[in-house]
Design a protein around this motif. Structure first.
Motif, mmCIF file in Angstrom:
data_model
loop_
_atom_site.group_PDB
_atom_site.id
_atom_site.type_symbol
_atom_site.label_atom_id
_atom_site.label_comp_id
_atom_site.label_asym_id
_atom_site.label_seq_id
_atom_site.Cartn_x
_atom_site.Cartn_y
_atom_site.Cartn_z
ATOM 1 N N THR A 419 0.821 -1.208 0.000
ATOM 2 C CA THR A 419 0.000 0.000 0.000
ATOM 3 C C THR A 419 0.857 1.261 0.000
ATOM 4 O O THR A 419 0.500 2.273 -0.605
ATOM 5 C CB THR A 419 -0.965 -0.002 1.207
ATOM 6 N N HIS A 420 1.999 1.179 0.653
ATOM 7 C CA HIS A 420 2.931 2.317 0.579
ATOM 8 C C HIS A 420 3.312 2.568 -0.886
ATOM 9 O O HIS A 420 3.297 3.713 -1.348
ATOM 10 C CB HIS A 420 4.171 2.020 1.425
ATOM 11 N N GLU A 421 3.607 1.507 -1.615
ATOM 12 C CA GLU A 421 4.000 1.670 -3.023
ATOM 13 C C GLU A 421 2.805 2.100 -3.877
ATOM 14 O O GLU A 421 2.931 2.954 -4.752
ATOM 15 C CB GLU A 421 4.605 0.371 -3.569
ATOM 16 N N LEU A 422 1.657 1.489 -3.598
ATOM 17 C CA LEU A 422 0.435 1.894 -4.305
ATOM 18 C C LEU A 422 0.201 3.397 -4.135
ATOM 19 O O LEU A 422 -0.192 4.099 -5.075
ATOM 20 C CB LEU A 422 -0.757 1.082 -3.763
ATOM 21 N N SER A 423 0.486 3.885 -2.931
ATOM 22 C CA SER A 423 0.266 5.310 -2.658
ATOM 23 C C SER A 423 1.152 6.196 -3.534
ATOM 24 O O SER A 423 0.714 7.263 -3.972
ATOM 25 C CB SER A 423 0.528 5.608 -1.186
ATOM 26 N N HIS A 424 2.387 5.758 -3.785
ATOM 27 C CA HIS A 424 3.238 6.530 -4.713
ATOM 28 C C HIS A 424 2.547 6.663 -6.074
ATOM 29 O O HIS A 424 2.587 7.721 -6.706
ATOM 30 C CB HIS A 424 4.596 5.841 -4.905
ATOM 31 N N ILE A 425 1.929 5.565 -6.517
ATOM 32 C CA ILE A 425 1.269 5.588 -7.834
ATOM 33 C C ILE A 425 0.027 6.484 -7.782
ATOM 34 O O ILE A 425 -0.188 7.318 -8.662
ATOM 35 C CB ILE A 425 0.908 4.152 -8.279
ATOM 36 N N ALA A 455 14.795 5.173 -5.691
ATOM 37 C CA ALA A 455 14.551 5.708 -4.355
ATOM 38 C C ALA A 455 13.839 7.061 -4.466
ATOM 39 O O ALA A 455 14.042 7.811 -5.418
ATOM 40 C CB ALA A 455 15.865 5.869 -3.610
ATOM 41 N N ARG A 456 12.994 7.341 -3.497
ATOM 42 C CA ARG A 456 12.205 8.583 -3.474
ATOM 43 C C ARG A 456 12.800 9.567 -2.481
ATOM 44 O O ARG A 456 13.456 9.161 -1.532
ATOM 45 C CB ARG A 456 10.774 8.268 -3.039
ATOM 46 N N ASP A 457 12.477 10.818 -2.681
ATOM 47 C CA ASP A 457 12.950 11.768 -1.672
ATOM 48 C C ASP A 457 12.036 11.730 -0.455
ATOM 49 O O ASP A 457 10.970 11.128 -0.462
ATOM 50 C CB ASP A 457 13.097 13.179 -2.255
ATOM 51 N N GLU A 460 8.296 12.743 -0.770
ATOM 52 C CA GLU A 460 7.425 11.745 -1.405
ATOM 53 C C GLU A 460 7.204 10.548 -0.479
ATOM 54 O O GLU A 460 6.122 9.969 -0.454
ATOM 55 C CB GLU A 460 8.042 11.292 -2.742
ATOM 56 N N GLU A 461 8.238 10.185 0.260
ATOM 57 C CA GLU A 461 8.101 9.073 1.200
ATOM 58 C C GLU A 461 7.047 9.385 2.264
ATOM 59 O O GLU A 461 6.189 8.557 2.570
ATOM 60 C CB GLU A 461 9.438 8.794 1.892
ATOM 61 N N GLU A 462 7.139 10.582 2.833
ATOM 62 C CA GLU A 462 6.188 10.947 3.886
ATOM 63 C C GLU A 462 4.768 11.036 3.339
ATOM 64 O O GLU A 462 3.815 10.588 3.983
ATOM 65 C CB GLU A 462 6.613 12.270 4.540
ATOM 66 N N GLY A 507 15.672 0.619 -4.561
ATOM 67 C CA GLY A 507 14.530 1.405 -4.117
ATOM 68 C C GLY A 507 14.707 1.906 -2.700
ATOM 69 O O GLY A 507 15.814 2.249 -2.295
ATOM 70 N N ASP A 508 13.605 1.926 -1.963
ATOM 71 C CA ASP A 508 13.643 2.487 -0.626
ATOM 72 C C ASP A 508 13.727 1.407 0.430
ATOM 73 O O ASP A 508 13.119 0.355 0.328
ATOM 74 C CB ASP A 508 12.398 3.338 -0.381
ATOM 75 N N SER A 509 14.466 1.723 1.456
ATOM 76 C CA SER A 509 14.559 0.854 2.603
ATOM 77 C C SER A 509 13.336 1.072 3.490
ATOM 78 O O SER A 509 12.574 2.019 3.304
ATOM 79 C CB SER A 509 15.831 1.191 3.376
HETATM 80 ZN ZN LIG Z 1 8.361 4.873 -0.836
#
Ligand SMILES: [Zn+2]
Length: 607
Positions: A419-425, A455-457, A460-462, A507-509
């Motif tokens: 869902t975290h990744e889905l949220s980026h989309i 990796a995202r900044d 975008e992560e928050e 990608g992101d940790s």
């Molecule tokens: Zn992310």
């Protein structure tokens, strides 16, 4: 890319005068000291023609047909001869193959509260095995630290750092590169099944004066083509000032015609005293895959691999007009996405589409349906073949690493990651479309980690974390997020010791600086307690996903859950030994072939 991803890198070929060149990514986090060398140190006599009788190394049934399976070995001596002959054939084959080799190692330290050794630091290598001569050292690496790492490493090793050679672990695929009867004593032990494969078990010990670095231990020889399918022991005797490690090396029947290739190696030392007061205590898993990467074999230089992204060639017939500006933008992004996915799959880092993708997509669909999300083009999920825990999106494709899928305790925690990744989309966080230009894909595969970075900044992560909590709270998983929060607590607790596992390569940790992803889930989760046997916050590595090393297909392992009897058995994020269930390809028809006669089984010893 200045994220300090790669601490150290070493040039394996420079370190050992050997036939082998392992292309390495060397990520170091070692607490103890000294140089541990695990490879052969002797110069094999006349090693260039060590395989006199080996047939042309073709991976076909033809090769095996030259040694008719019906001619069963009649005595223990004959079994030994056949096994040695097969091993020469095996060596010849391996010189033509370039699988990926991944080693993940955990240094252990006794935990006083749990009264059991737990990981204190870890090491990760990823490279491509090349056993042919005269190979360059080509590593999956980043340019920012390559030179620096090498300098740093040699300095550290002289002073107080212990150095594991990635080459040493790769070498555990080979019993003896010059395996000859005259160097060894063979002793029959028993017959035994490994999975469905019946084996002749024998102990193998080097004779006096057979040279350094011979194999000492036990071998399992399948009784049809007489391939060695497992060997367990060490190399002996060791040269001064370096040590051979103990290992358990498994092969799998990957091609018809009795072709068995290295797939899994477990290595462990719990009490190796290498310097006054210093003890080596570690465990490590090595996995091999990507044997059948055709494009790489065809072009062994690894350069100018064409990525032509055939999926992007759309049938334009129903719509004989130019794309609108918005459509054109979308197609452009899609092209970048497909280029990257093709490339990652081609070099063996991304698994081909398979059953696990569908499991992941089901969870993503659950999220989308309950949140009334409709996204075009459709979202796909794919699995990265590697162990470090990471996830990222490439356009509308969500990628999760194999290691991540292994350690997640349940579906709700998987939903949290997806869902975290889905949220980026959903939030429209874009893929860098520079990758839509096909020439950007013309780079040697070992530079993947440098050229591809998803990796995202922090912003975008928050934003994705916030959106993901919103979506999860409106989903079937909303009442089951306790374990997801608990998993994050386990990540936080183990992250300082497992710096090379809990990190992102592409990608992101799960960690974003000091912050943990989706940290608000932790507040509502139970207290993290490593001592509680009924609290499973994270699983050991390797428990869920099984790799087919030939074609990189992944499947979910169907094992019954085992009741945990002590906290020491929980082993969150830890490596464990391997016990694969060995099978023969196309078994059934082969069952009656070449049984070992009883007198062989009764043969008490070799000579
Ligand atoms: Zn992310």
């Amino acid at each position: 890319m200045q994220r300090g991803r790669i601490v150290c890198r070493m040039k394996a070929t420079k370190m050992l005068r050997s036939l082998y060149a392992l292309l390495t990514l060397f990520l170091v986090c070692c607490a103890t000291s000294l140089f541990v060398q695990t490879s052969y140190a002797q110069t094999p006599p006349a090693q260039t023609s060590a395989a006199p009788a080996a047939p042309e190394p073709q991976l076909s049934t033809q090769a095996a047909a030259t040694q008719p399976a019906t001619a069963a070995a009649g005595s223990f001596d004959q079994v030994v001869d056949r096994a040695i002959e097969r091993e020469h054939f095996f060596m010849a084959q391996m010189k033509q193959l370039h699988p990926l080799v991944e080693t993940y190692l955990q240094n252990l330290k006794k935990d006083k509260e749990l009264d059991t050794p737990v990981p204190a630091s870890d090491v990760y290598f990823l490279g491509r095995l090349d056993m042919s001569e005269g190979t360059d050292d080509r590593a999956f690496t980043s340019p920012t630290t390559a030179g620096l790492g090498k300098r740093m490493l040699s300095k550290l090793s002289n002073v107080y750092s212990m150095k594991f050679l990635p080459l040493g672990f790769a070498q555990m695929v080979v019993l003896d590169e010059d395996f000859q009867r005259r160097y060894y004593d063979f002793t029959f032990v028993r017959r035994e099944f490994l999975g469905e494969v019946r084996c002749i078990v024998m102990d193998v010990a080097p004779k006096k004066d057979a040279g350094k670095g011979r194999f000492l231990g036990r071998v399992w020889i399948e009784d049809q083509d007489y391939n060695i399918v497992r060997f367990n022991g060490t190399y002996y005797p060791h040269p001064r000032a370096s040590y051979y490690l103990h290992f358990d090396s498994w092969r799998a029947n990957l091609r018809p015609g009795g072709v068995w290739l290295p797939s899994l190696i477990y290595s462990e030392e719990s009490d190796l005293k290498y310097r006054l007061g210093q003890t080596l205590n570690y465990k490590a898993q090595t996995r091999l895959w990507g044997y059948n990467l055709k494009d790489l074999r065809r072009n062994s230089e690894f350069t100018e691999i064409t990525v032509d992204a055939p999926q992007t060639v759309h049938d334009q017939s129903q719509k004989a007009q130019d794309a609108s500006p918005i459509e054109a933008q979308r197609q452009w992004e899609r092209q970048a996405e497909l280029n990257v996915i093709d490339r990652l799959q081609q070099i063996g880092l991304l698994a081909p589409e398979g059953e696990i993708d569908k499991v992941l997509s089901t969870v993503v669909n659950n999220m989308m349906v309950t949140n009334n999300i409709d996204i075009q083009p459709e979202i796909h999920c794919r699995v990265l073949m590697t162990t470090p825990l990471e996830s990222f999106t490439i356009g509308h494709t969500i990628v999760v690493s194999r290691g991540m899928i292994d350690v997640l305790p349940d579906e709700a925690s998987l939903a949290m990651i997806l869902t975290h990744e889905l949220s980026h989309i959903v939030l429209g966080h874009h893929l860098n479309t520079k990758l839509a230009f096909n020439d950007r894909m013309f780079f040697p595969d070992e530079r993947t980690f440098e050229r591809m970075d998803f990796a995202r900044d922090r912003g975008e992560e928050e934003a994705a974390d916030k959106k993901a909590i919103e979506l999860l709270n409106n989903s079937p998983y909303k009442d089951k997020l306790g374990t997801a929060g608990l998993f994050l607590k386990a990540v936080q607790a183990r992250a300082p010791a497992l710096k090379n596992l809990i990190r992102g390569h592409l990608g992101d940790s799960l960690l974003n600086g000091d912050a943990t992803r989706m940290s608000s889930l932790m507040t509502s989760s139970p207290q993290f307690d490593p001592k509680k046997t009924d609290q499973v916050a994270a699983l050991p590595l390797g428990g869920r996903v099984k790799i087919d090393p030939w074609n990189n297909q992944l499947e979910l392992i169907k094992t019954k859950p085992v009741a945990i009897t002590s906290a020491a058995e929980k082993m969150p994020f830890e490596v464990t030994p391997f016990f694969p269930f060995l099978t023969r390809l196309g078994s059934g028809a082969s069952e009656k072939a070449a049984p070992v006669p009883e007198k062989t089984a009764a043969a008490p010893t070799g000579q």
